[in-house]
Design a protein around this motif. Structure first.
Motif, PDB file in Angstrom:
ATOM      1  N   VAL A  81      -6.672   6.920 -10.831  1.00  0.00           N
ATOM      2  CA  VAL A  81      -7.778   6.115 -11.350  1.00  0.00           C
ATOM      3  C   VAL A  81      -8.425   5.378 -10.195  1.00  0.00           C
ATOM      4  N   LYS A  82      -9.716   5.235 -10.301  1.00  0.00           N
ATOM      5  CA  LYS A  82     -10.461   4.522  -9.267  1.00  0.00           C
ATOM      6  C   LYS A  82     -10.772   3.142  -9.795  1.00  0.00           C
ATOM      7  N   GLU A  83      -9.915   2.229  -9.472  1.00  0.00           N
ATOM      8  CA  GLU A  83     -10.108   0.840  -9.869  1.00  0.00           C
ATOM      9  C   GLU A  83     -10.061  -0.001  -8.608  1.00  0.00           C
ATOM     10  N   ASN A  84     -10.508  -1.199  -8.717  1.00  0.00           N
ATOM     11  CA  ASN A  84     -10.504  -2.105  -7.579  1.00  0.00           C
ATOM     12  C   ASN A  84      -9.121  -2.748  -7.448  1.00  0.00           C
ATOM     13  N   LEU A  85      -8.144  -1.913  -7.185  1.00  0.00           N
ATOM     14  CA  LEU A  85      -6.769  -2.378  -7.016  1.00  0.00           C
ATOM     15  C   LEU A  85      -6.353  -2.103  -5.580  1.00  0.00           C
ATOM     16  N   SER A  86      -5.485  -2.906  -5.065  1.00  0.00           N
ATOM     17  CA  SER A  86      -5.094  -2.786  -3.668  1.00  0.00           C
ATOM     18  C   SER A  86      -3.957  -1.797  -3.450  1.00  0.00           C
ATOM     19  N   ALA A  87      -3.316  -1.377  -4.506  1.00  0.00           N
ATOM     20  CA  ALA A  87      -2.242  -0.385  -4.402  1.00  0.00           C
ATOM     21  C   ALA A  87      -2.715   0.884  -5.105  1.00  0.00           C
ATOM     22  N   ARG A 132       0.804  -1.224   0.000  1.00  0.00           N
ATOM     23  CA  ARG A 132       0.000   0.000   0.000  1.00  0.00           C
ATOM     24  C   ARG A 132       0.840   1.279   0.000  1.00  0.00           C
ATOM     25  N   LEU A 133       2.039   1.218   0.596  1.00  0.00           N
ATOM     26  CA  LEU A 133       2.857   2.420   0.727  1.00  0.00           C
ATOM     27  C   LEU A 133       3.949   2.564  -0.327  1.00  0.00           C
ATOM     28  N   LYS A 134       4.446   1.461  -0.844  1.00  0.00           N
ATOM     29  CA  LYS A 134       5.639   1.494  -1.698  1.00  0.00           C
ATOM     30  C   LYS A 134       5.402   0.971  -3.106  1.00  0.00           C
ATOM     31  N   CYS A 135       4.139   0.748  -3.465  1.00  0.00           N
ATOM     32  CA  CYS A 135       3.823   0.227  -4.787  1.00  0.00           C
ATOM     33  C   CYS A 135       2.861   1.177  -5.489  1.00  0.00           C
ATOM     34  N   ARG A 136       3.036   1.311  -6.778  1.00  0.00           N
ATOM     35  CA  ARG A 136       2.097   2.079  -7.599  1.00  0.00           C
ATOM     36  C   ARG A 136       1.870   1.295  -8.884  1.00  0.00           C
ATOM     37  N   ALA A 193       8.865   6.860 -18.002  1.00  0.00           N
ATOM     38  CA  ALA A 193       9.494   7.986 -17.294  1.00  0.00           C
ATOM     39  C   ALA A 193       8.814   8.231 -15.956  1.00  0.00           C
ATOM     40  N   SER A 194       7.513   8.121 -15.938  1.00  0.00           N
ATOM     41  CA  SER A 194       6.760   8.320 -14.702  1.00  0.00           C
ATOM     42  C   SER A 194       7.085   7.234 -13.672  1.00  0.00           C
ATOM     43  N   MET A 195       7.224   6.005 -14.143  1.00  0.00           N
ATOM     44  CA  MET A 195       7.547   4.901 -13.245  1.00  0.00           C
ATOM     45  C   MET A 195       8.916   5.106 -12.596  1.00  0.00           C
ATOM     46  N   PHE A 196       9.900   5.516 -13.403  1.00  0.00           N
ATOM     47  CA  PHE A 196      11.235   5.739 -12.842  1.00  0.00           C
ATOM     48  C   PHE A 196      11.258   6.956 -11.914  1.00  0.00           C
ATOM     49  N   LYS A 197      10.447   7.945 -12.218  1.00  0.00           N
ATOM     50  CA  LYS A 197      10.344   9.114 -11.329  1.00  0.00           C
ATOM     51  C   LYS A 197       9.766   8.691  -9.970  1.00  0.00           C
ATOM     52  N   PHE A 198       8.769   7.813  -9.992  1.00  0.00           N
ATOM     53  CA  PHE A 198       8.203   7.290  -8.748  1.00  0.00           C
ATOM     54  C   PHE A 198       9.257   6.527  -7.952  1.00  0.00           C
ATOM     55  N   LEU A 199       9.990   5.632  -8.619  1.00  0.00           N
ATOM     56  CA  LEU A 199      11.025   4.871  -7.921  1.00  0.00           C
ATOM     57  C   LEU A 199      12.086   5.797  -7.342  1.00  0.00           C
ATOM     58  N   GLN A 200      12.465   6.827  -8.092  1.00  0.00           N
ATOM     59  CA  GLN A 200      13.444   7.796  -7.598  1.00  0.00           C
ATOM     60  C   GLN A 200      12.904   8.523  -6.370  1.00  0.00           C
ATOM     61  N   SER A 201      11.643   8.929  -6.398  1.00  0.00           N
ATOM     62  CA  SER A 201      11.064   9.635  -5.242  1.00  0.00           C
ATOM     63  C   SER A 201      11.041   8.733  -4.014  1.00  0.00           C
ATOM     64  N   GLN A 202      10.799   7.454  -4.217  1.00  0.00           N
ATOM     65  CA  GLN A 202      10.812   6.520  -3.093  1.00  0.00           C
ATOM     66  C   GLN A 202      12.219   6.362  -2.524  1.00  0.00           C
ATOM     67  N   SER A 203      13.220   6.367  -3.384  1.00  0.00           N
ATOM     68  CA  SER A 203      14.597   6.192  -2.917  1.00  0.00           C
ATOM     69  C   SER A 203      15.089   7.423  -2.171  1.00  0.00           C
ATOM     70  N   GLU A 204      14.498   8.580  -2.429  1.00  0.00           N
ATOM     71  CA  GLU A 204      14.944   9.812  -1.785  1.00  0.00           C
ATOM     72  C   GLU A 204      14.304  10.028  -0.413  1.00  0.00           C
ATOM     73  N   GLN A 205      13.320   9.229  -0.070  1.00  0.00           N
ATOM     74  CA  GLN A 205      12.707   9.368   1.243  1.00  0.00           C
ATOM     75  C   GLN A 205      13.700   8.981   2.321  1.00  0.00           C
ATOM     76  N   LYS A 206      13.684   9.736   3.415  1.00  0.00           N
ATOM     77  CA  LYS A 206      14.656   9.490   4.484  1.00  0.00           C
ATOM     78  C   LYS A 206      14.546   8.086   5.052  1.00  0.00           C
ATOM     79  N   ASN A 207      13.342   7.655   5.315  1.00  0.00           N
ATOM     80  CA  ASN A 207      13.161   6.314   5.858  1.00  0.00           C
ATOM     81  C   ASN A 207      12.484   5.473   4.791  1.00  0.00           C
ATOM     82  N   CYS A 208      13.305   4.790   4.014  1.00  0.00           N
ATOM     83  CA  CYS A 208      12.742   3.997   2.913  1.00  0.00           C
ATOM     84  C   CYS A 208      12.424   2.574   3.359  1.00  0.00           C
ATOM     85  N   SER A 209      12.750   2.232   4.579  1.00  0.00           N
ATOM     86  CA  SER A 209      12.530   0.862   5.041  1.00  0.00           C
ATOM     87  C   SER A 209      11.051   0.607   5.280  1.00  0.00           C
TER      88      SER A 209
END
Length: 137
Positions: A94-100, A77-81, A119-135
């Motif tokens: 989008v409002k779909e019946n998806l869990s993420a 829920r927190l680390k997947c898109r 490009a959007s997917m890699f931007k998301f991964l980069q934003s996740q890696s820049e978070q202070k607490n990525c664990s």
């Protein structure tokens, strides 16, 4: 470990993640590749989850499994898109019946979602890696 037909190589070659020296692992999947990644994480959670930073999935629709741990569900829920097929502009929620969390892949063509959303997917991964607490553990 159950796998999709044709996904055996991914499961079999998962040992590369174990021996890799990378502190953080990122997963990108398309379609059945997302289900394969979820199957792998569910089966080998203790091996992979401590190093998994985030997941970007292109038009992967799957149902979360009951045997998933609370920690794995939290990661989901927190680390997947998911970038889903949609008529909406790229990255529109989008409002779909998806869990993420799901956003538009910018096309209604399942096969084109990865290239439209790359490009959007890699931007998301980069934003996740820049978070202070990525664990997620």
């Amino acid at each position: 470990l159950r796998s999709l037909v044709g996904s055996e190589m991914c499961i079999r070659d998962s040992h590369y993640i174990n021996v890799a020296k990378a502190e953080r692992v990122y997963i990108i999947g398309h379609s059945a590749g997302g289900k394969t990644a979820v199957d792998l994480l569910t089966a080998r959670e203790k091996q992979f989850l401590p190093r998994l930073n985030s997941m970007a999935l292109a038009d992967s629709r799957m149902v979360l499994r009951r045997e998933m741990s609370d920690t794995l569900l939290k990661m989901w829920r927190l680390k997947c898109r998911i970038w889903a097929t949609s008529t909406l502009p790229l990255d529109s929620p989008v409002k779909e019946n998806l869990s993420a969390p799901a956003v538009s892949g910018g096309t209604e063509d399942h096969d084109l979602v990865p290239s439209k959303a790359q490009a959007s997917m890699f931007k998301f991964l980069q934003s996740q890696s820049e978070q202070k607490n990525c664990s997620i553990m």
